[in-house]
Design an enzyme around this catalytic site. Structure first.
Site, PDB file in Angstrom:
ATOM      1  N   SER A 138       0.661  -1.217   0.026  1.00 50.39           N
ATOM      2  CA  SER A 138       0.173   0.382   0.023  1.00 50.39           C
ATOM      3  C   SER A 138       0.860   1.460  -0.039  1.00 50.39           C
ATOM      4  CB  SER A 138      -0.957   0.242   1.317  1.00 50.39           C
ATOM      5  OG  SER A 138      -1.697   1.382   1.253  1.00 50.39           O
ATOM      6  N   LYS A 163      -1.185  -1.483  -4.133  1.00 48.74           N
ATOM      7  CA  LYS A 163      -1.991  -0.079  -3.957  1.00 48.74           C
ATOM      8  C   LYS A 163      -2.164   0.818  -3.350  1.00 48.74           C
ATOM      9  CE  LYS A 163      -4.355  -0.207   0.608  1.00 48.74           C
ATOM     10  NZ  LYS A 163      -5.400  -0.993   1.726  1.00 48.74           N
ATOM     11  N   LYS A 165      -3.150   5.031  -3.070  1.00 50.28           N
ATOM     12  CA  LYS A 165      -4.278   5.505  -2.391  1.00 50.28           C
ATOM     13  C   LYS A 165      -4.581   6.843  -3.226  1.00 50.28           C
ATOM     14  CE  LYS A 165      -4.049   3.683   1.645  1.00 50.28           C
ATOM     15  NZ  LYS A 165      -5.333   3.297   2.811  1.00 50.28           N
ATOM     16  N   ASP A 190      -7.291   2.706  -3.530  1.00 47.73           N
ATOM     17  CA  ASP A 190      -8.331   2.567  -2.302  1.00 47.73           C
ATOM     18  C   ASP A 190      -7.647   4.316  -1.750  1.00 47.73           C
ATOM     19  OD1 ASP A 190      -9.005   3.035   0.259  1.00 47.73           O
ATOM     20  OD2 ASP A 190      -6.934   2.062   1.288  1.00 47.73           O
ATOM     21  N   GLU A 215     -11.187   0.694  -4.210  1.00 49.63           N
ATOM     22  CA  GLU A 215     -11.776   0.389  -2.196  1.00 49.63           C
ATOM     23  C   GLU A 215     -12.673   1.543  -1.830  1.00 49.63           C
ATOM     24  OE1 GLU A 215      -9.679  -0.892   1.888  1.00 49.63           O
ATOM     25  OE2 GLU A 215      -8.066  -0.742  -0.075  1.00 49.63           O
ATOM     26  N   ASP A 240     -14.099  -1.608   2.667  1.00 52.01           N
ATOM     27  CA  ASP A 240     -13.751  -1.694   4.037  1.00 52.01           C
ATOM     28  C   ASP A 240     -14.483  -1.416   5.300  1.00 52.01           C
ATOM     29  OD1 ASP A 240     -11.334  -1.598   6.023  1.00 52.01           O
ATOM     30  OD2 ASP A 240     -10.285  -0.023   4.194  1.00 52.01           O
ATOM     31  N   LYS A 264     -10.769  -6.637   8.000  1.00 45.27           N
ATOM     32  CA  LYS A 264      -9.072  -6.253   8.615  1.00 45.27           C
ATOM     33  C   LYS A 264      -9.952  -6.484  10.346  1.00 45.27           C
ATOM     34  CE  LYS A 264      -7.594  -1.847   6.157  1.00 45.27           C
ATOM     35  NZ  LYS A 264      -7.933  -0.538   6.047  1.00 45.27           N
ATOM     36  N   GLY A 292      -4.233  -3.797   5.904  1.00 46.48           N
ATOM     37  CA  GLY A 292      -3.708  -3.774   7.108  1.00 46.48           C
ATOM     38  C   GLY A 292      -3.763  -2.322   7.251  1.00 46.48           C
TER      39      GLY A 292
END
Length: 371
Positions: A138, A163, A165, A190, A215, A240, A264, A292
């Protein structure tokens, strides 16, 4: 046979990430959290980790509220009840509403203690069968040139998925540029709840980028609007922040809110609820992966054990220790080779606590004797 708990300790730590980590929520570098320790009459010690942040920007929980809930409510519940199996803990905690991260921190320690008493790796105690788990990475928001260099580094390291952001102003154009440089790399975005349904036409542009998923693009507590978005997008939506218990994914399936789910452990209240969600999605044949929360070694070890369950079919966020920390609190540290983590076969979480490293990070300790 009961699991006799002699005491529980709460070790409050403050660890500095190697680099600041930026999302649509903000930037984090210093991480406060608790390592929970549950000891039995044989000198076995089980460990868990809290994942709430100092400020309640991911959920309503924070480090301070975790302490309050554990000290004033959850540990007294454990003192008052006999526990034969860790799956009972979530039921005992159920009268306390939400506060899933506080619950998970204690339940995780009891799962580890139970596995050590049974001389089983935690993964096996959970019913996991995978000996290796695929992992992705990430990457937080940063200047584009640095961003591309960071992605290239982890692609060369063999991580199975990148991933990225995103947030308004750092999304479609950036992802297009990344795709130019990495046309075949498995990639996802994400959003951490940064968008609304007003952004539908903008988000639909992501369909041209061959993403594995996007996400949590919409509100942190939403399932209904995500269904509306998924209906008009080809890119799979992954939920999520919206998933807190078995009830949420059940409703998401019925509404068509997503095609993927991220589990998670801390967000859903512990390993037991994580297993229940995993089993539901396995029943429906829907992909699952393990997210995570910038965990240190103990939380990272719990994630690895959970990911050995069969429906974890997509790479998770459990990168190696060195991705985040100059020195982790476990030994050996978690290492990744060609995007794969080998699952430890020692009892419990499979890693030893590095007492010297732990001592360097501790800022406060509390002990709760049971006898």
């Amino acid at each position: 046979m009961t699991i006799p708990i002699n005491y529980i300790k709460l070790h409050k730590l403050n660890m500095r990430l190697k680099e600041p980590f930026t999302t649509s929520f903000g930037t984090l570098q210093d991480k406060e959290f608790f390592i929970t320790e549950a000891a039995d009459d044989r000198d076995n010690r089980g460990y868990g980790e809290s994942v709430a942040f100092t400020s309640p920007w991911y959920s309503e929980e924070s480090v301070k509220t975790n302490l309050h809930m554990m000290e004033d409510f959850l540990i007294p519940i454990l003192k008052e009840n006999e526990i034969k199996h860790p799956e009972e803990v979530s039921t005992l905690f159920s009268p306390i509403k939400r506060n899933n991260m506080a619950k998970s921190a204690l339940e995780g320690a009891i799962w580890d203690l139970y596995a050590k008493r049974e001389n089983l790796p935690l993964a096996k105690a959970l019913g996991g069968i995978n000996k290796e788990v695929d992992v992705g990475i990430s990457i937080g928001i940063q200047p584009l040139e640095d961003f591309l260099k960071t992605i290239d580094y982890y692609v060369q390291e063999g991580y199975k998925r990148i991933k990225i952001k995103i947030k308004p102003g750092f999304d479609v154009d950036v992802l297009r540029e990344v795709r130019k440089h990495f046309p075949d790399t498995p990639m996802m975005a994400d959003a951490n709840s940064a968008y609304t349904l007003d952004d539908i036409e903008h988000l639909k542009q992501l369909d041209d980028l061959n993403l594995m998923m996007i996400e949590q693009p919409l509100s942190h507590d939403d399932i209904v609007d995500h269904a509306k978005l998924q209906e008009v997008m080809h890119t799979p939506i992954c939920l999520d922040e919206s998933i807190h218990s078995l009830e949420d994914p059940r409703k998401a399936i019925e509404l068509g809110s997503c095609k993927v789910i991220n589990i998670k452990i801390g967000r859903v209240g512990g390993i037991t609820e994580s297993k229940r969600i995993h089993d539901l999605w396995k029943e429906h044949g829907i992909d699952v992966w393990c997210g995570g929360m910038l965990e240190a070694g103990v939380g990272r070890a719990h994630n690895i054990a959970l990911t050995t369950l069969t429906q974890f079919t997509m790479p998770g966020d459990t990168a190696g220790s060195s991705r985040y920390w100059e020195k982790d609190i476990i030994k050996p540290e978690v290492t990744v080779k060609n995007g794969v983590i080998s699952v430890p076969d020692h009892p419990g979480i499979g890693y030893e606590l590095d007492e010297e490293a732990l001592a360097n990070y501790i800022v406060e300790e509390k002990k709760f004797d049971f006898y």
